[in-house]
Design an enzyme around this catalytic site. Structure first.
Site, PDB file in Angstrom:
ATOM      1  N   PRO A 123      38.262  48.242  45.528  1.00  0.00           N
ATOM      2  CA  PRO A 123      38.065  49.702  45.512  1.00  0.00           C
ATOM      3  C   PRO A 123      39.338  50.538  45.493  1.00  0.00           C
ATOM      4  O   PRO A 123      39.252  51.759  45.578  1.00  0.00           O
ATOM      5  CB  PRO A 123      37.284  49.946  46.804  1.00  0.00           C
ATOM      6  CG  PRO A 123      37.770  48.874  47.734  1.00  0.00           C
ATOM      7  CD  PRO A 123      38.034  47.667  46.874  1.00  0.00           C
ATOM      8  N   GLY A 124      40.502  49.899  45.411  1.00  0.00           N
ATOM      9  CA  GLY A 124      41.715  50.680  45.191  1.00  0.00           C
ATOM     10  C   GLY A 124      42.622  50.849  46.394  1.00  0.00           C
ATOM     11  O   GLY A 124      43.584  51.614  46.335  1.00  0.00           O
ATOM     12  N   SER A 125      42.363  50.102  47.474  1.00  0.00           N
ATOM     13  CA  SER A 125      43.242  50.213  48.657  1.00  0.00           C
ATOM     14  C   SER A 125      44.694  49.942  48.270  1.00  0.00           C
ATOM     15  O   SER A 125      45.602  50.703  48.622  1.00  0.00           O
ATOM     16  CB  SER A 125      42.864  49.195  49.731  1.00  0.00           C
ATOM     17  OG  SER A 125      41.495  48.978  49.783  1.00  0.00           O
ATOM     18  N   GLU A 144      39.721  46.912  36.549  1.00  0.00           N
ATOM     19  CA  GLU A 144      38.554  46.421  37.282  1.00  0.00           C
ATOM     20  C   GLU A 144      37.443  46.141  36.283  1.00  0.00           C
ATOM     21  O   GLU A 144      37.198  46.944  35.376  1.00  0.00           O
ATOM     22  CB  GLU A 144      38.116  47.467  38.318  1.00  0.00           C
ATOM     23  CG  GLU A 144      36.799  47.190  38.998  1.00  0.00           C
ATOM     24  CD  GLU A 144      36.728  45.860  39.757  1.00  0.00           C
ATOM     25  OE1 GLU A 144      37.640  45.541  40.521  1.00  0.00           O
ATOM     26  OE2 GLU A 144      35.736  45.141  39.555  1.00  0.00           O
ATOM     27  N   CYS A 243      41.887  36.660  50.167  1.00  0.00           N
ATOM     28  CA  CYS A 243      41.556  36.770  51.597  1.00  0.00           C
ATOM     29  C   CYS A 243      40.702  35.566  52.002  1.00  0.00           C
ATOM     30  O   CYS A 243      39.741  35.705  52.730  1.00  0.00           O
ATOM     31  CB  CYS A 243      40.889  38.098  51.913  1.00  0.00           C
ATOM     32  SG  CYS A 243      39.363  38.402  51.031  1.00  0.00           S
TER      33      CYS A 243
HETATM   34  C1  LIG Z   1      39.558  41.262  46.376  1.00  0.00           C
HETATM   35  S1  LIG Z   1      38.843  42.469  45.370  1.00  0.00           S
HETATM   36  C2  LIG Z   1      40.193  43.567  45.088  1.00  0.00           C
HETATM   37  C3  LIG Z   1      40.475  44.516  46.214  1.00  0.00           C
HETATM   38  C4  LIG Z   1      41.455  45.601  45.812  1.00  0.00           C
HETATM   39  N1  LIG Z   1      42.680  45.041  45.264  1.00  0.00           N
HETATM   40  C5  LIG Z   1      41.794  46.506  46.965  1.00  0.00           C
HETATM   41  O1  LIG Z   1      42.784  46.254  47.654  1.00  0.00           O
HETATM   42  O2  LIG Z   1      41.068  47.482  47.190  1.00  0.00           O
HETATM   43  C6  LIG Z   1      38.752  41.688  43.796  1.00  0.00           C
HETATM   44  C7  LIG Z   1      38.258  42.590  42.696  1.00  0.00           C
HETATM   45  O3  LIG Z   1      38.433  41.923  41.453  1.00  0.00           O
HETATM   46  C8  LIG Z   1      37.362  42.291  40.605  1.00  0.00           C
HETATM   47  N2  LIG Z   1      37.286  41.324  39.488  1.00  0.00           N
HETATM   48  C9  LIG Z   1      36.602  40.159  39.417  1.00  0.00           C
HETATM   49  N3  LIG Z   1      36.783  39.568  38.222  1.00  0.00           N
HETATM   50  C10 LIG Z   1      37.603  40.385  37.518  1.00  0.00           C
HETATM   51  C11 LIG Z   1      38.135  40.333  36.192  1.00  0.00           C
HETATM   52  N4  LIG Z   1      37.863  39.322  35.378  1.00  0.00           N
HETATM   53  N5  LIG Z   1      38.928  41.354  35.795  1.00  0.00           N
HETATM   54  C12 LIG Z   1      39.210  42.397  36.631  1.00  0.00           C
HETATM   55  N6  LIG Z   1      38.714  42.508  37.879  1.00  0.00           N
HETATM   56  C13 LIG Z   1      37.931  41.510  38.326  1.00  0.00           C
HETATM   57  C14 LIG Z   1      36.178  42.299  41.547  1.00  0.00           C
HETATM   58  O4  LIG Z   1      35.092  43.010  41.003  1.00  0.00           O
HETATM   59  C15 LIG Z   1      36.782  42.958  42.784  1.00  0.00           C
HETATM   60  O5  LIG Z   1      36.629  44.349  42.730  1.00  0.00           O
END
Ligand SMILES: C[S@@+](CC[C@H](N)C(=O)[O-])C[C@H]1O[C@@H](n2cnc3c(N)ncnc32)[C@H](O)[C@@H]1O
Length: 318
Positions: A123-125, A144, A243
């Site tokens: 979500p963009g943190s 994303e 994580c």
């Molecule tokens: C661990 S979360 C990221 C959290 C984010 N970096 C933050 O700190 O708010 C991983 C994200 O990667 C996205 N994701 C999964 N496969 C992806 C892809 N092939 N390309 C881009 N984003 C992807 C997921 O939907 C998810 O939102």
């Protein structure tokens, strides 16, 4: 904390006992059971930390500082509700974010004015944290793939006023082909099995855990990582983070990358100075990992920090 009769999956517990050094086990088990602190980061795009501290104190909240990050603070579990009603929170002066989740942008350390790729952004943190570290100068491409999560990312970036972010609803595994050797810094905060965030008060956090899911995540992570390395310019720096504690999603993904592309793409792990954290594993379940992964860091979950894995890599300048 909510009353719960939930239990972590037995198979997960058995793996944990193999993975975690015995001296750490009580701490890690407490992290799954006990209430955790609430950490937050000052949104320096809007305000400075002295203003935030004064505003919180005026509302009876005592922010505790964090030794390794001047713009990060925390409150104990009993102050969380108050924090979430406070003026600094409502005005987006602060952003609630786990302390370990603040580490990937910090160790990436992008310079103001540089080109940064945030490959898994919603979500963009971390997107906004990167913008803060760059003082709003330079270019951040935030990618994303999931539409509903992309909208959350967009709302967050707008609400927090990050001026230098361009948003892309796109599959990150393709960015390397579209933008080869373009970015100075790349963050891969990969989708993962999220073991470091499990908590018994919230069975949702571990409801979908399985070895099958871990294997599926590892395949996804590898494709994202290859794309990320392709998009990095020679001399550039990349951080791979998850994580989860699962070696299949951490050391094994990086070992595969280094053995397959380490020489072709000239990429290598570089040391991370995170004191008091464990190094990457040398082996697991009869499998040996790339020796340079001793430079990676495993952050085990505690009541202060969620579990995380971090590895910093550099692409050699040609
Ligand atoms: C661990 S979360 C990221 C959290 C984010 N970096 C933050 O700190 O708010 C991983 C994200 O990667 C996205 N994701 C999964 N496969 C992806 C892809 N092939 N390309 C881009 N984003 C992807 C997921 O939907 C998810 O939102």
């Amino acid at each position: 904390m909510k009353e719960t009769t939930a239990a972590l999956p037995g198979e997960f517990i058995a793996r944990l006992q193999q993975l975690v050094p015995p001296a750490w086990l009580p701490t890690v088990e407490a992290a799954f059971r006990e209430p955790r602190i609430t950490a937050f980061r000052v949104n320096t795009l809007k305000v400075d930390r002295d203003t935030v501290q004064a505003a919180l104190r005026a509302e009876g909240i005592q922010p505790r500082s964090v030794a390794w990050y001047a713009d990060a603070f925390w409150v104990p579990p009993e102050d969380r509700a108050l924090l979430l009603q406070s003026r600094p929170y409502r005005q987006q002066w602060i952003y609630v974010q786990d302390l370990s989740s603040m580490l990937p942008p910090l160790v990436l350390a992008p310079k103001p004015g540089s080109r940064v790729l945030d490959l898994c952004a919603a979500p963009g943190s971390k997107t906004v944290q990167l913008a803060c570290l760059m003082q709003g100068q330079g270019e951040i491409a935030a990618v994303e793939v999931v539409r509903t999560r992309f909208y959350r990312l967009r709302a967050n970036v707008q609400a927090q006023g990050a001026p230098n972010v361009r948003l892309f609803l796109q599959d990150g595994t393709r960015v390397g082909r579209y933008r080869p050797e373009y970015f100075d810094y790349v963050l891969v905060d990969a989708p993962c099995s999220s073991e470091g965030r499990f908590h018994l008060s919230n069975p949702e956090t571990f409801a979908y855990w399985s070895l099958r899911k871990i294997r599926e995540m590892a395949r996804k992570q590898y494709r994202l990582l290859v794309s990320a390395v392709q998009s990095l310019r020679p001399g550039g720096v990349l951080v791979y983070a998850t994580c989860t504690m699962a070696p299949e999603e951490n050391e094994a993904v990086l070992t595969r990358l280094l053995h397959t592309f380490g020489d072709i793409l000239a990429v290598e792990p570089i040391p991370l100075s995170l004191p008091n954290q464990l190094p990457g594993l040398a082996r697991w379940n009869g499998r040996s990992f790339h020796p340079d992964l001793r430079h990676a860091r495993r952050i085990l979950p505690t009541t202060e920090m969620e579990g995380f894995f971090l590895c910093r890599l550099r692409k050699r300048a040609s």
